[in-house]
Design an enzyme around this catalytic site. Structure first.
Site, PDB file in Angstrom:
ATOM      1  CD  GLN A   1      -0.016  -5.377 -13.525  1.00 17.11           C
ATOM      2  OE1 GLN A   1       0.335  -6.111 -14.250  1.00 17.11           O
ATOM      3  NE2 GLN A   1       1.240  -4.543 -13.469  1.00 17.11           N
TER       4      GLN A   1
ATOM      5  NE  ARG B   1       9.452  -2.365  -9.232  1.00 22.71           N
ATOM      6  CZ  ARG B   1       8.888  -1.225  -9.294  1.00 22.71           C
ATOM      7  NH1 ARG B   1       9.695  -0.410  -8.224  1.00 22.71           N
ATOM      8  NH2 ARG B   1       7.935  -0.519  -9.299  1.00 22.71           N
TER       9      ARG B   1
ATOM     10  CG  ASP C   1       6.646  -4.492  -7.995  1.00 24.68           C
ATOM     11  OD1 ASP C   1       6.618  -5.437  -8.547  1.00 24.68           O
ATOM     12  OD2 ASP C   1       5.693  -3.456  -8.088  1.00 24.68           O
TER      13      ASP C   1
ATOM     14  NE  ARG D   1      11.461  -7.233 -11.797  1.00 27.22           N
ATOM     15  CZ  ARG D   1      10.582  -6.443 -11.486  1.00 27.22           C
ATOM     16  NH1 ARG D   1       9.582  -6.364 -10.415  1.00 27.22           N
ATOM     17  NH2 ARG D   1      10.734  -5.104 -12.104  1.00 27.22           N
TER      18      ARG D   1
ATOM     19  CB  SER E   1      -2.202 -10.663 -10.617  1.00 25.57           C
ATOM     20  OG  SER E   1      -2.325  -9.465 -11.365  1.00 25.57           O
TER      21      SER E   1
ATOM     22  CB  SER F   1       0.513   0.974  -8.209  1.00 27.76           C
ATOM     23  OG  SER F   1       1.369  -0.070  -8.609  1.00 27.76           O
TER      24      SER F   1
END
Ligand code: S3P
Length: 421
Positions: free
Chosen positions: A162, A381, A308, A339, A160, A20
């Site tokens: 982002q 990941r 994550d 995920r 988020s 990041s």
């Protein structure tokens, strides 16, 4: 690839730079006046996509191992790219670029790989549209018609970083003030870096205020090791018998340390030492030793602080006594792959007692598991988490497309097997 099983692990490692922070250092360096020197840059595929996009917009960027020099051209110095900006597998590049490009005096097209083209971009294009942005499509390719922006007050609908960062970056170009209210606190690397560069940005609890900014001061940026990469070794060192791993120089920004809190709550033996601050970001060394884990509940405000790390936390939960409930983690469905589904399907192949829920999963741990032929779904990941799960499985396991770890951790398997002894 056959996943080699180790008996115990011991030693010291330094994980690559934070993903990041590496992205942000290149982006903000490009928009600053003067030269930004970045040390400890992550040479993963995602961050290289960011470099490539800014080069296509006329920014000179020199690479020398993990030292990267960005010759910034100021907030209004980007040049119209001659071709489509290709962001590869990187959600951070794609979404943060939307924020920067919405307010430019030229048009751009952004697209990425198959996974990126399936990930929702409406979460950034819709709030940006409220600021006046003109972006076609809610999935890549995105066609961005650069235009004048105006500040707004916006209450986020997803937790988020982002989305928040895209709005902050657009806010640098927008008339007046842009006010963003977060639902939960998410990683604040952009805010810290922008403050250091002299931008008009203030944070008060969950509220961020950004003013239209004329210029950013170039900085020297030292990127700490990525706690999201260190997480794999925290879990490995915990579950393997007679083991001890020291991970040097890990970023411990409190918006990112949920993994330490969750593992500690499960009974892990984690010591944090040599705490220091480098370039506004806290860092430390971390030692982890073998420990017996027990199940826990993970949900609420901690989720953005470990989003994550949830696949590898799920692997830890398999070896923990009792049940672990992961909830409020519906964001996992829109990562590099779904995920929740991927963890549940792959772990089931190994005989793990795991159930998918609407917003997470329930793992009943402490039961024997067996080897399997695992699929990583091209998700870095997932690949690293499955390599760890396989360590304590009875029999052999294989992993498809192990090379996808290059997205965030080139050389992962060398570091991983290098700890065997
Ligand atoms: C990131 C934010 C998180 C995280 C991603 C990196 C960032 O995504 O999962 O790996 O650098 O801002 P979301 O903002 O979608 O939660």
């Amino acid at each position: 690839m056959i996943i080699h099983k180790m008996k115990k692990v011991n030693g010291e490692i330094a994980v690559p730079g934070d993903k990041s922070i590496s992205h942000r250092a290149v982006m903000l360096g490009a928009l600053a006046d003067g030269t930004t020197r970045i040390r400890g840059f992550l040479r993963g595929a995602d961050c290289l996509s960011t470099i490539d996009c800014f080069r296509k917009m006329g920014i000179k960027i020199e690479e020398d191992g993990d030292c990267v020099t960005v010759h910034g051209r100021g907030l209004h110095g980007l040049r119209p790219p001659k071709e489509t900006l290709y962001t590869g597998n990187s959600g951070t590049t794609t979404r943060l670029l939307c924020g920067i490009l919405a307010g430019q005096p030229f048009d751009t097209v952004i697209t990425g790989d198959e996974s990126i083209c399936k990930r929702p971009m409406g979460r950034v294009t819709k709030p940006l549209a409220l600021m006046g942005a003109d972006i076609e499509n809610e999935y890549c390719p995105l066609i961005i018609h650069g235009t004048k922006l105006n500040g707004i007050e916006y209450s986020m609908t997803v937790a988020s970083a982002q989305v928040k960062t895209a709005l902050i970056l657009a806010g640098l170009y927008a008339d007046g003030e842009t006010v963003i209210n977060e639902i939960e606190r998410s990683r604040d690397h952009t805010e810290l870096m922008l403050k250091a560069m002299g931008a008009g940005i203030e944070t008060d609890g969950l509220t961020i205020r950004v003013k239209k900014t004329d210029s950013l001061r170039a900085q020297s940026i030292t990127v700490p090791g990525d706690i999201s990469s260190a997480a794999f070794f925290m879990v490995l060192g915990t579950i393997m018998p007679n083991s001890e791993i020291t991970i040097k120089n890990v970023g411990i920004n409190p918006t990112r340390t949920g993994i330490i809190d969750a593992m500690t709550a499960m009974g892990a033996d984690i010591t944090i030492f040599n705490e220091r601050t480098e370039g506004g970001e806290p860092a430390a060394d971390i030692t982890v030793r073998t420990a017996r884990l027990h199940g826990t509940e993970i949900g609420g405000a901690i989720i953005p602080r470990l989003i994550d790390e949830l696949p590898v936390i799920a692997a830890a939960a398999v070896f923990a006594e009792g049940s672990t409930v992961i909830k409020d983690a519906q964001e996992l469905k829109v990562k590099e792959t779904n995920r929740i589904r991927a963890v549940v399907d792959e772990f089931k192949k190994a005989g793990v007692d795991i159930t998918e829920t609407e917003d997470g999963m329930i793992i009943n741990g402490g039961k024997p598991i067996h080897g399997a032929d695992f699929a990583a779904y091209g998700d870095h990941r997932m690949a690293m988490s499955l390599a760890i799960l396989a360590q304590l499985a009875e029999g052999e396991s294989t992993l498809d497309n192990a090379a996808c770890v290059d997205v965030s951790y080139p050389g992962f398997f060398d570091d991983f097997y290098g700890l065997e002894n």
